[in-house]
Write a protein that holds these residues in place. Structure first.
Motif, PDB file in Angstrom:
ATOM      1  N   PHE A 177       0.816  -1.211   0.000  1.00 24.10           N
ATOM      2  CA  PHE A 177       0.000   0.000   0.000  1.00 24.10           C
ATOM      3  C   PHE A 177       0.852   1.266   0.000  1.00 24.10           C
ATOM      4  O   PHE A 177       0.472   2.282   0.567  1.00 24.10           O
ATOM      5  N   ALA A 178       2.008   1.184  -0.678  1.00 21.08           N
ATOM      6  CA  ALA A 178       2.913   2.330  -0.746  1.00 21.08           C
ATOM      7  C   ALA A 178       2.572   3.288  -1.877  1.00 21.08           C
ATOM      8  O   ALA A 178       3.149   4.371  -1.970  1.00 21.08           O
ATOM      9  N   GLY A 179       1.629   2.913  -2.752  1.00 19.51           N
ATOM     10  CA  GLY A 179       1.300   3.746  -3.898  1.00 19.51           C
ATOM     11  C   GLY A 179       0.580   5.023  -3.510  1.00 19.51           C
ATOM     12  O   GLY A 179       0.000   5.126  -2.419  1.00 19.51           O
ATOM     13  N   PRO A 180       0.590   6.028  -4.406  1.00 18.81           N
ATOM     14  CA  PRO A 180       0.001   7.335  -4.082  1.00 18.81           C
ATOM     15  C   PRO A 180      -1.517   7.305  -3.907  1.00 18.81           C
ATOM     16  O   PRO A 180      -2.082   8.232  -3.342  1.00 18.81           O
ATOM     17  N   GLU A 181      -2.180   6.246  -4.394  1.00 21.83           N
ATOM     18  CA  GLU A 181      -3.637   6.166  -4.259  1.00 21.83           C
ATOM     19  C   GLU A 181      -4.071   5.588  -2.919  1.00 21.83           C
ATOM     20  O   GLU A 181      -5.264   5.489  -2.645  1.00 21.83           O
ATOM     21  N   TRP A 182      -3.098   5.239  -2.055  1.00 24.72           N
ATOM     22  CA  TRP A 182      -3.429   4.610  -0.772  1.00 24.72           C
ATOM     23  C   TRP A 182      -2.773   5.337   0.389  1.00 24.72           C
ATOM     24  O   TRP A 182      -1.655   5.830   0.276  1.00 24.72           O
TER      25      TRP A 182
END
Length: 209
Positions: A177-182
């Motif tokens: 969950f390191a992505g910018p949407e999370w």
């Protein structure tokens, strides 16, 4: 939330699907405790679950049925047809308006629903690494901005390259969950209940930005 007719979708990993389907054909498997996990009951009691709910890997439907009885609009999906058959039977006999669909959780973009909350009771930790990443990518297609994903998973000791049974470490969760949407809101220690025992578990809360 309405669900499309059951398409008889073939999972991408039919061997795994068969294994889970067979597990539901006899005596209840040890993770099917006949009621929702207490960690999710606490989320409901504290008002953290939105009105429109998707439960992935719903099994025989106890969590979805519990939430539908408490006023949520719920769709439960599982790729084990025998589990979904039991969930639908429970909903019919209990007169609970929950919806259930045979569906592969790796194909969420094709599901055609939008929800406030996605719940996962030990489904993600059963997937391989590539499948986990694909599932997380697909979450954005069903979860509205500001919505929540709650995961209950067994704990893998940090740094362990292998650990018996399905599980996730805290660092693996953080990478997923390191992505910018999370936005990873919380990783709390709790337990995953089984019929005759319980395991250390994480309750993970993630917000879709």
């Amino acid at each position: 939330m309405s669900s499309a007719p059951d398409p008889g979708l073939v999972p991408e990993n039919p061997a795994a699907a068969y294994g889970f389907d067979a597990a539901y054909r006899g005596a209840p498997p040890n993770w099917d405790i006949g009621r929702p996990q207490r960690a999710f009951v606490h989320l409901e009691e504290t008002g953290r679950i939105g009105r429109r709910v998707l439960e992935v890997g719903c099994g025989t439907g106890e969590l979805s049925l519990y939430l539908a009885r408490h006023g949520h609009d719920v769709l439960g999906i599982d790729f084990a047809p025998s589990a979904i058959a039991q969930a639908r039977s429970k909903a019919r006999w209990r007169r609970v308006p929950a919806h259930f669909l045979v569906w592969d959780a790796l194909k969420l973009p094709e599901l055609g629903v939008r929800v406030d909350t996605v719940l996962d009771s030990a489904m993600l930790h059963c997937l391989g690494e590539a499948e986990q990443a694909r599932f997380v990518d697909g979450l954005a297609s069903v979860l509205d901005p500001g919505g929540s994903y709650f995961l209950l998973c067994d704990v893998k000791p940090e740094g362990a390259s292998y650990f018996h049974g399905a599980s996730l470490s805290r660092s693996e969760i953080e990478r997923l969950f390191a992505g910018p949407e999370w936005e990873l809101e919380s990783v709390s220690e709790t337990v995953f209940e089984r019929r005759a025992s319980h395991n250390p578990a994480y309750l993970v809360g993630v917000t879709r930005t």
